[in-house]
Design a protein around this motif. Structure first.
Motif, mmCIF file in Angstrom:
data_model
loop_
_atom_site.group_PDB
_atom_site.id
_atom_site.type_symbol
_atom_site.label_atom_id
_atom_site.label_comp_id
_atom_site.label_asym_id
_atom_site.label_seq_id
_atom_site.Cartn_x
_atom_site.Cartn_y
_atom_site.Cartn_z
ATOM 1 N N CYS A 93 53.222 48.535 37.804
ATOM 2 C CA CYS A 93 51.690 48.833 37.932
ATOM 3 C C CYS A 93 51.021 47.699 36.790
ATOM 4 C CB CYS A 93 51.353 50.208 37.408
ATOM 5 S SG CYS A 93 51.883 51.520 38.147
ATOM 6 N N SER A 94 50.020 47.360 37.313
ATOM 7 C CA SER A 94 49.236 46.197 36.421
ATOM 8 C C SER A 94 48.702 47.206 35.191
ATOM 9 C CB SER A 94 47.957 45.750 37.172
ATOM 10 O OG SER A 94 46.923 46.784 37.282
ATOM 11 N N MET A 95 48.390 46.247 34.232
ATOM 12 C CA MET A 95 48.066 46.595 33.287
ATOM 13 C C MET A 95 46.425 46.741 33.062
ATOM 14 S SD MET A 95 50.334 47.604 31.273
ATOM 15 C CE MET A 95 50.082 47.852 29.634
ATOM 16 N N ILE A 96 45.674 46.850 34.054
ATOM 17 C CA ILE A 96 44.277 46.834 34.132
ATOM 18 C C ILE A 96 43.768 48.239 34.002
ATOM 19 C CG2 ILE A 96 42.254 46.573 35.775
ATOM 20 C CD1 ILE A 96 43.772 44.200 37.080
ATOM 21 N N TYR A 97 42.975 48.529 33.158
ATOM 22 C CA TYR A 97 42.541 49.971 32.881
ATOM 23 C C TYR A 97 41.255 50.524 33.550
ATOM 24 C CZ TYR A 97 41.073 54.045 30.003
ATOM 25 O OH TYR A 97 40.860 55.325 29.465
ATOM 26 N N LYS A 98 41.580 51.194 34.462
ATOM 27 C CA LYS A 98 40.673 51.509 35.358
ATOM 28 C C LYS A 98 40.734 53.008 35.591
ATOM 29 C CE LYS A 98 38.084 50.471 39.485
ATOM 30 N NZ LYS A 98 37.860 49.833 41.069
ATOM 31 N N PRO A 99 40.516 54.023 34.784
ATOM 32 C CA PRO A 99 40.737 55.467 34.622
ATOM 33 C C PRO A 99 40.410 56.070 35.805
ATOM 34 C CG PRO A 99 39.154 54.913 33.017
ATOM 35 C CD PRO A 99 39.501 53.671 33.573
ATOM 36 N N VAL A 100 41.437 56.960 36.158
ATOM 37 C CA VAL A 100 41.094 57.998 37.398
ATOM 38 C C VAL A 100 41.513 59.201 36.928
ATOM 39 C CG1 VAL A 100 43.276 57.378 38.301
ATOM 40 C CG2 VAL A 100 41.473 58.261 39.799
ATOM 41 N N THR A 101 40.909 60.526 37.110
ATOM 42 C CA THR A 101 41.123 61.690 36.811
ATOM 43 C C THR A 101 41.221 62.546 37.979
ATOM 44 O OG1 THR A 101 39.790 61.599 34.722
ATOM 45 C CG2 THR A 101 40.260 63.721 35.588
ATOM 46 N N VAL A 102 42.632 63.440 38.073
ATOM 47 C CA VAL A 102 42.780 64.154 39.169
ATOM 48 C C VAL A 102 42.655 65.652 38.634
ATOM 49 C CG1 VAL A 102 43.756 62.552 40.652
ATOM 50 C CG2 VAL A 102 45.244 63.774 38.652
ATOM 51 N N SER A 103 42.351 66.592 39.649
ATOM 52 C CA SER A 103 42.292 68.029 39.283
ATOM 53 C C SER A 103 42.801 68.726 40.372
ATOM 54 C CB SER A 103 40.905 68.486 38.621
ATOM 55 O OG SER A 103 39.849 68.458 39.380
ATOM 56 N N GLU A 104 43.285 69.819 40.003
ATOM 57 C CA GLU A 104 43.553 70.710 41.039
ATOM 58 C C GLU A 104 43.312 72.254 40.553
ATOM 59 O OE1 GLU A 104 46.006 73.327 41.240
ATOM 60 O OE2 GLU A 104 46.941 73.001 39.516
ATOM 61 N N SER A 105 42.887 73.026 41.428
ATOM 62 C CA SER A 105 42.598 74.364 41.024
ATOM 63 C C SER A 105 42.918 75.391 42.304
ATOM 64 C CB SER A 105 41.089 74.631 40.657
ATOM 65 O OG SER A 105 40.070 74.159 41.638
ATOM 66 N N GLY A 106 43.338 76.487 42.115
ATOM 67 C CA GLY A 106 43.648 77.520 43.365
ATOM 68 C C GLY A 106 44.843 78.396 43.016
ATOM 69 N N TYR A 107 45.524 78.470 44.009
ATOM 70 C CA TYR A 107 46.606 79.620 43.946
ATOM 71 C C TYR A 107 48.250 79.106 44.238
ATOM 72 C CZ TYR A 107 43.102 83.295 43.364
ATOM 73 O OH TYR A 107 42.188 84.016 43.288
ATOM 74 N N TRP A 108 48.924 79.189 43.541
ATOM 75 C CA TRP A 108 50.393 78.648 43.720
ATOM 76 C C TRP A 108 51.209 79.777 43.785
ATOM 77 C CZ3 TRP A 108 52.432 74.627 45.895
ATOM 78 C CH2 TRP A 108 53.934 74.664 45.961
ATOM 79 N N ARG A 109 51.644 80.170 44.951
ATOM 80 C CA ARG A 109 52.587 81.426 45.288
ATOM 81 C C ARG A 109 51.803 82.763 44.515
ATOM 82 N NH1 ARG A 109 57.794 78.264 45.554
ATOM 83 N NH2 ARG A 109 57.549 77.361 47.434
ATOM 84 N N GLY A 110 50.671 82.835 44.721
ATOM 85 C CA GLY A 110 49.603 84.049 44.200
ATOM 86 C C GLY A 110 49.257 83.906 42.937
ATOM 87 N N VAL A 111 49.525 82.918 42.298
ATOM 88 C CA VAL A 111 49.123 82.852 40.830
ATOM 89 C C VAL A 111 48.070 81.844 40.654
ATOM 90 C CG1 VAL A 111 49.954 82.335 38.544
ATOM 91 C CG2 VAL A 111 51.336 83.507 40.069
ATOM 92 N N LEU A 112 46.883 82.234 39.972
ATOM 93 C CA LEU A 112 46.001 81.427 39.799
ATOM 94 C C LEU A 112 46.185 80.244 38.855
ATOM 95 C CD1 LEU A 112 42.715 80.862 40.284
ATOM 96 C CD2 LEU A 112 42.487 82.004 38.098
ATOM 97 N N VAL A 113 46.115 78.891 39.462
ATOM 98 C CA VAL A 113 46.516 77.772 38.567
ATOM 99 C C VAL A 113 45.149 76.770 38.428
ATOM 100 C CG1 VAL A 113 48.934 78.099 39.069
ATOM 101 C CG2 VAL A 113 47.477 76.621 40.395
ATOM 102 N N SER A 114 45.362 75.978 37.511
ATOM 103 C CA SER A 114 44.487 74.788 37.464
ATOM 104 C C SER A 114 45.184 73.547 36.598
ATOM 105 C CB SER A 114 43.235 75.131 36.728
ATOM 106 O OG SER A 114 43.319 75.359 35.463
ATOM 107 N N PHE A 115 44.825 72.568 37.070
ATOM 108 C CA PHE A 115 45.606 71.255 36.603
ATOM 109 C C PHE A 115 44.452 70.038 36.381
ATOM 110 C CE2 PHE A 115 47.752 67.209 37.312
ATOM 111 C CZ PHE A 115 48.612 67.326 36.224
ATOM 112 N N SER A 116 44.672 69.256 35.369
ATOM 113 C CA SER A 116 43.726 68.279 35.158
ATOM 114 C C SER A 116 44.544 67.048 34.485
ATOM 115 C CB SER A 116 42.340 68.253 34.673
ATOM 116 O OG SER A 116 41.589 66.981 34.585
ATOM 117 N N GLN A 117 44.582 65.814 34.912
ATOM 118 C CA GLN A 117 45.260 64.726 34.404
ATOM 119 C C GLN A 117 44.206 63.362 34.482
ATOM 120 O OE1 GLN A 117 49.063 63.400 36.125
ATOM 121 N NE2 GLN A 117 49.803 63.619 34.158
#
Length: 135
Positions: A93-117
């Motif tokens: 990957c290039s070393m160019i810093y152009k940040p991107v943020t991803v997130s998820e929320s919802g249910y995984w196999r019936g359990v409420l989950v959230s994630f951000s990176q």
């Protein structure tokens, strides 16, 4: 010896589940809803900013509007839905810093989950999240 990728993603928040003391207060999966349904978003930058792209990923049964739903569900199933445990796809990957943020929320196999990176750029993001955030 294990190598680390050139650009390492910063985990803003981990996959969370309700702790036993508040498990009764956690909302249950709505009646008739799939057992695994996630809303995935991509935003530019490191702060909360307008969502650039969003997708719905359904697993069990596979569906939603995610273009790589089969691969993404398979990859998440292999790690029990834990985004942090997805194996790194080492790529140059290039070393160019152009940040991107991803997130998820919802249910995984019936359990409420959230994630951000937040990652340094999209290449680093895809090396950490496989096809899950390719939409």
């Amino acid at each position: 010896m294990r190598r680390t990728p050139l650009l390492v993603c910063l985990v803003a928040a981990a996959v969370t589940t309700a702790v036993p003391a508040v498990a009764a207060a956690a909302p249950a999966v709505p009646l008739g809803a799939p057992q695994s349904m996630l809303v995935l978003t991509i935003s530019d930058g490191t702060e909360i900013s307008p969502v650039r792209n969003a997708s719905v990923l359904r697993c069990d049964p596979i569906g939603g509007d995610h273009p790589f739903a089969v691969d993404s569900c398979s990859q998440l199933s292999a790690v029990g839905g834990d985004f942090r445990a997805l194996p790194v796809d080492y790529r140059l990957c290039s070393m160019i810093y152009k940040p991107v943020t991803v997130s998820e929320s919802g249910y995984w196999r019936g359990v409420l989950v959230s994630f951000s990176q937040t990652c340094g750029n999209e290449c680093a993001l895809h090396s950490r999240t496989k096809s899950v955030f390719e939409f």
